[in-house]
Design a protein around this motif. Structure first.
Motif, short mmCIF file in Angstrom:
data_model
loop_
_atom_site.label_atom_id
_atom_site.label_comp_id
_atom_site.label_asym_id
_atom_site.label_seq_id
_atom_site.Cartn_x
_atom_site.Cartn_y
_atom_site.Cartn_z
N UNK A 60 0.85 -1.18 0.00
CA UNK A 60 0.00 0.00 0.00
C UNK A 60 0.89 1.24 0.00
N UNK A 61 0.69 2.11 -0.99
CA UNK A 61 1.54 3.30 -1.11
C UNK A 61 0.74 4.60 -1.11
N UNK A 62 -0.59 4.52 -1.10
CA UNK A 62 -1.41 5.72 -1.10
C UNK A 62 -2.78 5.48 -0.52
N UNK A 63 -3.37 6.54 0.02
CA UNK A 63 -4.69 6.45 0.65
C UNK A 63 -5.60 7.58 0.17
N UNK A 64 -6.89 7.33 0.26
CA UNK A 64 -7.92 8.31 -0.10
C UNK A 64 -9.20 7.81 0.54
N UNK A 65 -10.14 8.71 0.84
CA UNK A 65 -11.42 8.25 1.36
C UNK A 65 -12.54 9.18 0.90
N UNK A 66 -13.73 8.62 0.92
CA UNK A 66 -14.94 9.34 0.59
C UNK A 66 -15.79 9.39 1.86
N UNK A 67 -15.95 10.60 2.41
CA UNK A 67 -16.78 10.78 3.60
C UNK A 67 -18.19 11.09 3.10
N UNK A 68 -19.13 10.25 3.41
CA UNK A 68 -20.49 10.42 2.93
C UNK A 68 -21.31 11.17 3.97
N UNK A 69 -21.98 12.23 3.52
CA UNK A 69 -22.81 13.03 4.43
C UNK A 69 -23.99 12.18 4.87
N UNK A 70 -24.21 12.14 6.17
CA UNK A 70 -25.35 11.42 6.72
C UNK A 70 -26.24 12.39 7.47
N UNK A 71 -27.47 12.02 7.62
CA UNK A 71 -28.44 12.89 8.30
C UNK A 71 -27.95 13.19 9.72
N UNK A 72 -27.91 14.47 10.04
CA UNK A 72 -27.50 14.89 11.36
C UNK A 72 -26.00 14.96 11.57
N UNK A 73 -25.23 14.67 10.54
CA UNK A 73 -23.77 14.69 10.67
C UNK A 73 -23.16 15.40 9.47
N UNK A 74 -22.69 16.60 9.70
CA UNK A 74 -22.15 17.43 8.62
C UNK A 74 -20.79 16.93 8.15
N UNK A 75 -20.45 17.35 6.95
CA UNK A 75 -19.12 17.06 6.41
C UNK A 75 -18.10 17.99 7.05
N UNK A 76 -16.84 17.60 7.11
CA UNK A 76 -15.80 18.49 7.65
C UNK A 76 -15.76 19.84 6.94
#
Length: 163
Positions: A60-76
């Motif tokens: 593993x040489x790289x990382x990435x993520x998808x933060x999914x907006x959920x009800x009641x929890x805002x995105x950064x």
């Protein structure tokens, strides 16, 4: 040769370890931000889908993520920059991008972005947001990605970022 894919839950500690190592070396985080296991865990991993890129030997040489907006929890990006996202359509944030220095080339970034694009489509994401430092923002725009600045820059992760 590289390949990128969505990782399984049991691979998350390896993903977090790599992100921690790179973020520490780049000065984005400090040792006092690590948990008891020596990992940087920011509270968004539980609702994120994680992608990793691997070299020809399977490391593993790289990382990435998808933060999914959920009800009641805002995105950064909503919390950090006051960006207002749609409540009618699914929004997500691209986050956790970290690549070992010796593997930073267009192929790795394009591979991560390609898998991320497919992942977002599969989840029905309508709009994606990100908090990007200027060199990465400039590189992505140069590659033809339609990023639009939606606010003023701020110091986040010990460096200036734009939403």
């Amino acid at each position: 040769m590289y390949f990128a894919r969505v990782i399984e839950k049991d691979e998350l500690p390896t993903w977090q370890r790599l992100r921690t190592e790179i973020y520490l070396s780049e000065g984005f985080i400090t040792p006092d931000q690590l948990n008891a296991d020596g990992l940087f865990v920011d509270g968004e991993d539980d609702r994120s889908r994680h992608i990793a890129v691997f070299d020809a030997l399977g490391e593993m040489v790289g990382t990435f993520r998808l933060i999914i907006r959920t009800k009641g929890r805002r995105l950064p990006v909503e919390k950090n920059f006051g960006v207002v996202t749609s409540r009618r359509r699914l929004s997500a944030e691209l986050s956790g991008l970290a690549v070992r220095h010796e593997h930073r080339n267009g192929l790795v970034l394009l591979g991560l972005l390609r898998v991320m694009y497919d992942l977002a489509l599969n989840h029905g994401v309508h709009a994606t947001y990100a908090e990007l430092e200027k060199p990465l923002l400039t590189q992505l725009i140069g590659l033809g990605f339609p990023f639009v600045k939606v606010g003023d820059s701020q110091i986040i992760y010990n460096t200036r970022n734009w939403p």
